[in-house]
Design a protein around this motif. Structure first.
Motif, PDB file in Angstrom:
ATOM      1  N   GLY A  42     -54.177  -4.133 -19.536  1.00  0.00           N
ATOM      2  CA  GLY A  42     -54.654  -3.240 -20.573  1.00  0.00           C
ATOM      3  C   GLY A  42     -56.112  -2.875 -20.415  1.00  0.00           C
ATOM      4  O   GLY A  42     -56.857  -3.484 -19.638  1.00  0.00           O
ATOM      5  N   SER A  43     -56.516  -1.866 -21.143  1.00  0.00           N
ATOM      6  CA  SER A  43     -57.892  -1.408 -21.201  1.00  0.00           C
ATOM      7  C   SER A  43     -58.017  -0.597 -22.489  1.00  0.00           C
ATOM      8  O   SER A  43     -57.046  -0.451 -23.231  1.00  0.00           O
ATOM      9  CB  SER A  43     -58.229  -0.546 -19.982  1.00  0.00           C
ATOM     10  N   SER A  44     -59.177  -0.062 -22.736  1.00  0.00           N
ATOM     11  CA  SER A  44     -59.297   0.846 -23.870  1.00  0.00           C
ATOM     12  C   SER A  44     -58.895   2.243 -23.411  1.00  0.00           C
ATOM     13  O   SER A  44     -58.747   2.512 -22.213  1.00  0.00           O
ATOM     14  CB  SER A  44     -60.724   0.840 -24.429  1.00  0.00           C
ATOM     15  N   ASP A  45     -58.726   3.121 -24.370  1.00  0.00           N
ATOM     16  CA  ASP A  45     -58.455   4.519 -24.064  1.00  0.00           C
ATOM     17  C   ASP A  45     -59.612   5.067 -23.219  1.00  0.00           C
ATOM     18  O   ASP A  45     -60.763   4.677 -23.427  1.00  0.00           O
ATOM     19  CB  ASP A  45     -58.339   5.280 -25.398  1.00  0.00           C
ATOM     20  N   PRO A  46     -59.335   5.963 -22.280  1.00  0.00           N
ATOM     21  CA  PRO A  46     -60.424   6.532 -21.484  1.00  0.00           C
ATOM     22  C   PRO A  46     -61.533   7.164 -22.326  1.00  0.00           C
ATOM     23  O   PRO A  46     -62.688   7.195 -21.906  1.00  0.00           O
ATOM     24  CB  PRO A  46     -59.726   7.587 -20.616  1.00  0.00           C
ATOM     25  N   SER A  47     -61.210   7.612 -23.542  1.00  0.00           N
ATOM     26  CA  SER A  47     -62.237   8.157 -24.442  1.00  0.00           C
ATOM     27  C   SER A  47     -63.284   7.111 -24.806  1.00  0.00           C
ATOM     28  O   SER A  47     -64.388   7.459 -25.222  1.00  0.00           O
ATOM     29  CB  SER A  47     -61.604   8.662 -25.740  1.00  0.00           C
ATOM     30  N   PHE A  48     -62.906   5.838 -24.660  1.00  0.00           N
ATOM     31  CA  PHE A  48     -63.816   4.739 -25.001  1.00  0.00           C
ATOM     32  C   PHE A  48     -64.170   3.931 -23.755  1.00  0.00           C
ATOM     33  O   PHE A  48     -64.264   2.711 -23.804  1.00  0.00           O
ATOM     34  CB  PHE A  48     -63.162   3.851 -26.070  1.00  0.00           C
ATOM     35  N   ARG A  49     -64.312   4.617 -22.631  1.00  0.00           N
ATOM     36  CA  ARG A  49     -64.726   4.045 -21.348  1.00  0.00           C
ATOM     37  C   ARG A  49     -63.662   3.131 -20.733  1.00  0.00           C
ATOM     38  O   ARG A  49     -63.960   2.232 -19.967  1.00  0.00           O
ATOM     39  CB  ARG A  49     -66.059   3.313 -21.468  1.00  0.00           C
ATOM     40  N   GLY A  50     -62.405   3.370 -21.068  1.00  0.00           N
ATOM     41  CA  GLY A  50     -61.322   2.542 -20.551  1.00  0.00           C
ATOM     42  C   GLY A  50     -60.727   3.090 -19.265  1.00  0.00           C
ATOM     43  O   GLY A  50     -61.014   4.203 -18.832  1.00  0.00           O
ATOM     44  N   ASP A  51     -59.877   2.280 -18.656  1.00  0.00           N
ATOM     45  CA  ASP A  51     -59.194   2.610 -17.406  1.00  0.00           C
ATOM     46  C   ASP A  51     -57.908   3.362 -17.737  1.00  0.00           C
ATOM     47  O   ASP A  51     -56.991   2.812 -18.356  1.00  0.00           O
ATOM     48  CB  ASP A  51     -58.886   1.316 -16.652  1.00  0.00           C
ATOM     49  N   LYS A  52     -57.814   4.609 -17.290  1.00  0.00           N
ATOM     50  CA  LYS A  52     -56.647   5.446 -17.610  1.00  0.00           C
ATOM     51  C   LYS A  52     -55.367   4.937 -16.965  1.00  0.00           C
ATOM     52  O   LYS A  52     -54.269   5.347 -17.345  1.00  0.00           O
ATOM     53  CB  LYS A  52     -56.890   6.890 -17.184  1.00  0.00           C
ATOM     54  N   ASN A  53     -55.461   4.036 -16.009  1.00  0.00           N
ATOM     55  CA  ASN A  53     -54.293   3.504 -15.318  1.00  0.00           C
ATOM     56  C   ASN A  53     -53.713   2.260 -15.989  1.00  0.00           C
ATOM     57  O   ASN A  53     -52.747   1.687 -15.490  1.00  0.00           O
ATOM     58  CB  ASN A  53     -54.643   3.190 -13.858  1.00  0.00           C
ATOM     59  N   ARG A  54     -54.330   1.830 -17.073  1.00  0.00           N
ATOM     60  CA  ARG A  54     -53.852   0.661 -17.802  1.00  0.00           C
ATOM     61  C   ARG A  54     -53.419   1.079 -19.198  1.00  0.00           C
ATOM     62  O   ARG A  54     -53.864   2.096 -19.721  1.00  0.00           O
ATOM     63  CB  ARG A  54     -54.963  -0.392 -17.911  1.00  0.00           C
ATOM     64  N   ALA A  91     -42.204   9.610 -28.778  1.00  0.00           N
ATOM     65  CA  ALA A  91     -42.975   9.325 -29.994  1.00  0.00           C
ATOM     66  C   ALA A  91     -44.380   9.915 -29.890  1.00  0.00           C
ATOM     67  O   ALA A  91     -44.985   9.936 -28.820  1.00  0.00           O
ATOM     68  CB  ALA A  91     -43.053   7.826 -30.208  1.00  0.00           C
ATOM     69  N   ILE A  92     -44.876  10.371 -31.034  1.00  0.00           N
ATOM     70  CA  ILE A  92     -46.218  10.946 -31.111  1.00  0.00           C
ATOM     71  C   ILE A  92     -46.980  10.232 -32.216  1.00  0.00           C
ATOM     72  O   ILE A  92     -46.482  10.097 -33.338  1.00  0.00           O
ATOM     73  CB  ILE A  92     -46.153  12.453 -31.438  1.00  0.00           C
ATOM     74  N   GLY A  93     -48.180   9.768 -31.900  1.00  0.00           N
ATOM     75  CA  GLY A  93     -49.032   9.130 -32.892  1.00  0.00           C
ATOM     76  C   GLY A  93     -50.362   9.855 -32.973  1.00  0.00           C
ATOM     77  O   GLY A  93     -50.893  10.296 -31.956  1.00  0.00           O
ATOM     78  N   VAL A  94     -50.886   9.980 -34.173  1.00  0.00           N
ATOM     79  CA  VAL A  94     -52.188  10.618 -34.372  1.00  0.00           C
ATOM     80  C   VAL A  94     -53.140   9.581 -34.949  1.00  0.00           C
ATOM     81  O   VAL A  94     -52.876   9.008 -36.009  1.00  0.00           O
ATOM     82  CB  VAL A  94     -52.091  11.839 -35.311  1.00  0.00           C
ATOM     83  N   MET A  95     -54.225   9.340 -34.224  1.00  0.00           N
ATOM     84  CA  MET A  95     -55.245   8.406 -34.675  1.00  0.00           C
ATOM     85  C   MET A  95     -56.497   9.192 -35.051  1.00  0.00           C
ATOM     86  O   MET A  95     -56.886  10.112 -34.341  1.00  0.00           O
ATOM     87  CB  MET A  95     -55.582   7.398 -33.571  1.00  0.00           C
ATOM     88  N   ILE A  96     -57.097   8.835 -36.139  1.00  0.00           N
ATOM     89  CA  ILE A  96     -58.333   9.453 -36.604  1.00  0.00           C
ATOM     90  C   ILE A  96     -59.486   8.505 -36.284  1.00  0.00           C
ATOM     91  O   ILE A  96     -59.444   7.322 -36.630  1.00  0.00           O
ATOM     92  CB  ILE A  96     -58.296   9.704 -38.134  1.00  0.00           C
ATOM     93  N   GLU A  97     -60.488   9.035 -35.600  1.00  0.00           N
ATOM     94  CA  GLU A  97     -61.709   8.260 -35.340  1.00  0.00           C
ATOM     95  C   GLU A  97     -62.774   8.744 -36.317  1.00  0.00           C
ATOM     96  O   GLU A  97     -63.108   9.925 -36.367  1.00  0.00           O
ATOM     97  CB  GLU A  97     -62.183   8.455 -33.902  1.00  0.00           C
ATOM     98  N   LYS A  98     -63.303   7.808 -37.098  1.00  0.00           N
ATOM     99  CA  LYS A  98     -64.309   8.152 -38.093  1.00  0.00           C
ATOM    100  C   LYS A  98     -65.689   8.229 -37.445  1.00  0.00           C
ATOM    101  O   LYS A  98     -65.892   7.775 -36.323  1.00  0.00           O
ATOM    102  CB  LYS A  98     -64.282   7.140 -39.236  1.00  0.00           C
ATOM    103  N   ASP A  99     -66.630   8.822 -38.158  1.00  0.00           N
ATOM    104  CA  ASP A  99     -67.979   9.050 -37.636  1.00  0.00           C
ATOM    105  C   ASP A  99     -68.657   7.787 -37.131  1.00  0.00           C
ATOM    106  O   ASP A  99     -69.394   7.824 -36.159  1.00  0.00           O
ATOM    107  CB  ASP A  99     -68.866   9.712 -38.698  1.00  0.00           C
ATOM    108  N   ARG A 100     -68.427   6.668 -37.771  1.00  0.00           N
ATOM    109  CA  ARG A 100     -69.095   5.428 -37.376  1.00  0.00           C
ATOM    110  C   ARG A 100     -68.339   4.675 -36.284  1.00  0.00           C
ATOM    111  O   ARG A 100     -68.713   3.577 -35.917  1.00  0.00           O
ATOM    112  CB  ARG A 100     -69.310   4.546 -38.595  1.00  0.00           C
ATOM    113  N   GLY A 101     -67.231   5.258 -35.782  1.00  0.00           N
ATOM    114  CA  GLY A 101     -66.518   4.648 -34.670  1.00  0.00           C
ATOM    115  C   GLY A 101     -65.221   3.950 -35.023  1.00  0.00           C
ATOM    116  O   GLY A 101     -64.384   3.738 -34.161  1.00  0.00           O
ATOM    117  N   SER A 102     -65.050   3.549 -36.281  1.00  0.00           N
ATOM    118  CA  SER A 102     -63.782   2.916 -36.645  1.00  0.00           C
ATOM    119  C   SER A 102     -62.718   4.006 -36.749  1.00  0.00           C
ATOM    120  O   SER A 102     -63.002   5.193 -36.594  1.00  0.00           O
ATOM    121  CB  SER A 102     -63.913   2.165 -37.971  1.00  0.00           C
TER     122      SER A 102
END
Length: 159
Positions: A42-54, A91-102
């Motif tokens: 695993g890794s984080s999403d590439p939007s958060f500096r993660g590895d897109k291959n994980r 399946a489709i999921g929508v995540m909201i990222e708030k201004d402070r990062g959460s």
């Protein structure tokens, strides 16, 4: 009431030599280990500096919802005389990222494509998606509605 316990081991393997001295100094890579099962990289999403291959936690969360729904649905079909011969979900999921990062997931839509044998049970097969959602452990743990857009097809006789 029964209680089920689960255990995983998570190992962060993103230390590039300087630990977390700054936001750019480390990788987000980790390994999930469960006794007797293949590791999950695993890794984080590439939007958060993660590895897109994980796999990232958001993908695994969505996969958990989808697979739990499917397993309950197949169970309910089996005890209600609906013979499922194929099941796929997009399946489709929508995540909201708030201004402070959460952030949080605001919605999930399951789009199962199901093929059954009995033409006269198409409506029953469709209704069992609602019951599967009521039974799903993961869906019952979410604080948002999980919507369903099922497609029920009848298997063709190829003989």
């Amino acid at each position: 009431m029964k209680k089920h316990d689960y255990q995983i081991f998570l190992d962060w393997n993103g230390n590039t030599g300087n630990g977390t001295t700054n936001y750019e100094s480390y990788k987000r890579n980790y390994t999930i280990q469960i006794d007797g099962k293949p590791d999950i990289k695993g890794s984080s999403d590439p939007s958060f500096r993660g590895d897109k291959n994980r796999y990232n936690p958001e993908e695994l969360f969505l996969a958990s919802i989808s697979s739990c729904h499917m397993l309950w649905y197949l169970h309910l079909c089996s005890i209600n005389g609906v013979t499922v011969v194929d099941y796929r979900d997009s399946a489709i999921g929508v995540m909201i990222e708030k201004d402070r990062g959460s952030g949080y997931f605001e919605s999930v839509i399951l789009q199962p494509e199901v093929i059954i044998l009995e033409p006269h049970k198409r409506e029953k097969a469709k209704k069992l998606h609602h019951k599967a959602n009521e039974m799903c452990f993961i869906a019952n743990s979410c604080n948002f509605e999980i919507k369903h857009m099922p497609s029920i097809q009848i298997a063709r006789d190829e003989s």
